[in-house]
Design a protein around this motif. Structure first.
Motif, PDB file in Angstrom:
ATOM      1  N   LEU A 184      25.188  12.385  -5.625  1.00 13.29           N
ATOM      2  CA  LEU A 184      24.267  13.428  -5.472  1.00 13.29           C
ATOM      3  C   LEU A 184      23.422  14.040  -4.565  1.00 13.29           C
ATOM      4  O   LEU A 184      23.123  13.422  -3.654  1.00 13.29           O
ATOM      5  N   ASP A 185      23.731  15.123  -4.268  1.00 14.64           N
ATOM      6  CA  ASP A 185      22.724  15.922  -3.066  1.00 14.64           C
ATOM      7  C   ASP A 185      21.252  15.738  -3.060  1.00 14.64           C
ATOM      8  O   ASP A 185      20.120  16.137  -4.520  1.00 14.64           O
ATOM      9  N   GLY A 186      20.858  14.539  -2.547  1.00 15.98           N
ATOM     10  CA  GLY A 186      19.264  14.600  -3.012  1.00 15.98           C
ATOM     11  C   GLY A 186      18.121  16.392  -2.428  1.00 15.98           C
ATOM     12  O   GLY A 186      17.195  15.970  -3.352  1.00 15.98           O
ATOM     13  N   GLN A 196      14.503  18.855  -5.465  1.00 15.84           N
ATOM     14  CA  GLN A 196      14.015  20.441  -5.657  1.00 15.84           C
ATOM     15  C   GLN A 196      14.153  20.824  -7.152  1.00 15.84           C
ATOM     16  O   GLN A 196      13.051  21.219  -7.513  1.00 15.84           O
ATOM     17  N   GLU A 197      15.135  20.336  -8.089  1.00 14.83           N
ATOM     18  CA  GLU A 197      15.385  20.695  -9.552  1.00 14.83           C
ATOM     19  C   GLU A 197      13.922  19.855 -10.493  1.00 14.83           C
ATOM     20  O   GLU A 197      13.419  20.288 -11.567  1.00 14.83           O
ATOM     21  N   THR A 204      14.872   9.390  -1.461  1.00 17.84           N
ATOM     22  CA  THR A 204      13.637   8.377  -1.194  1.00 17.84           C
ATOM     23  C   THR A 204      12.486   8.967  -2.510  1.00 17.84           C
ATOM     24  O   THR A 204      11.430   8.380  -2.395  1.00 17.84           O
ATOM     25  N   ALA A 205      12.230   9.895  -1.659  1.00 16.07           N
ATOM     26  CA  ALA A 205      11.236  10.920  -2.448  1.00 16.07           C
ATOM     27  C   ALA A 205      11.553  10.987  -4.062  1.00 16.07           C
ATOM     28  O   ALA A 205      10.614  10.840  -5.273  1.00 16.07           O
ATOM     29  N   GLN A 261      18.347  14.434   4.188  1.00 15.04           N
ATOM     30  CA  GLN A 261      18.262  13.842   2.733  1.00 15.04           C
ATOM     31  C   GLN A 261      18.127  12.665   2.526  1.00 15.04           C
ATOM     32  O   GLN A 261      17.729  12.291   0.864  1.00 15.04           O
ATOM     33  N   SER A 262      18.276  11.939   3.164  1.00 16.21           N
ATOM     34  CA  SER A 262      17.232  10.438   2.983  1.00 16.21           C
ATOM     35  C   SER A 262      15.977  10.560   2.698  1.00 16.21           C
ATOM     36  O   SER A 262      16.093   9.905   1.578  1.00 16.21           O
TER      37      SER A 262
END
Length: 226
Positions: free
Chosen positions: A154-156, A161-162, A216-217, A211-212
């Motif tokens: 997925l786009d991290g 954000q979502e 992780t977040a 993105q990394s």
């Protein structure tokens, strides 16, 4: 000296090419030799990228480019490559200058990732693309499985954000720092939520580092959900 490594990889390489693959520029500078592993690293980076891209394209036919791209980044980013290098114990083979040696250069993510890419470049030169593909597929298998299980497909940043929007926590912010010369920069990003640092990520570009950090977040915050 390299027999255990070659046994792990299941290949044969000339000692001279292996030595070149592990010659860091700090060693070349201090000893006055003219060759380093940077050209092999450049080659290996391209070979690795193509093999990983093909592997993802074939293995996940239902994923579009927007998911394949961050998944690839989850495999070929500096930290992931450094972890693979550690499983091969590449650190003990790198030829370093004294300055890098005393600052624990053998365990730096950037040096380990570069050494792995240079090794892949060497494998390609002596063994060809088919054998390189076999070796790289084996090396990235666990990293790929782990990346998929952690949602790296997925786009991290979008996923984070979502999640924060759903939790009513506003938007994430990113603090990015960079190190290294212009031709070989490394980036570190810290993901902030409501001003608090949640996770850190690294990469060879600002986007890759962000993105990394976001992935992780996302993993950390998902575990904290009731």
């Amino acid at each position: 000296m390299y027999s255990n490594l070659l046994k792990q990889l299941g290949i044969e390489l000339s000692p001279e090419l292996l030595e070149l693959a592990f010659t860091h520029r700090s060693f070349a500078y201090e000893t006055g030799i003219s060759t380093t592993n940077e050209r092999l690293e450049f080659l290996g980076d391209s070979v690795l990228g193509l093999i990983v891209t093909e592997e993802l394209y074939v293995k996940y036919p239902d994923l579009d480019e927007s998911r394949l791209s961050p998944l690839r980044s989850g495999i070929v980013n500096m930290r992931a490559l450094a972890d693979i290098a550690r499983t091969l114990e590449l650190g003990k083979y790198i030829r370093l200058g004294k300055g890098e040696e005393v600052t624990n250069g053998r365990d730096k993510n950037s040096l380990l990732a570069d050494a792995l890419e240079a090794l892949i470049g060497a494998i390609y030169l002596e063994c060809g693309f088919e054998k390189s593909t076999t070796v790289v597929r084996q090396l990235i298998k666990e990293t790929l499985d782990s990346a998929m299980s952690k949602g790296a497909g997925l786009d991290g940043k979008t996923a984070l954000q979502e999640l924060l929007a759903a939790q009513g926590k506003g938007s994430p912010e990113y603090q990015v720092s960079e190190t290294g010369p212009d031709h070989d920069k490394s980036f570190t990003a810290v993901a902030l939520v409501a001003g608090a640092a949640i996770a850190e990520g690294s990469g060879k570009s600002k986007r890759e580092a962000e993105q990394s950090a976001a992935r992780t977040a996302l993993e950390i915050l998902s575990l904290l959900e009731p």
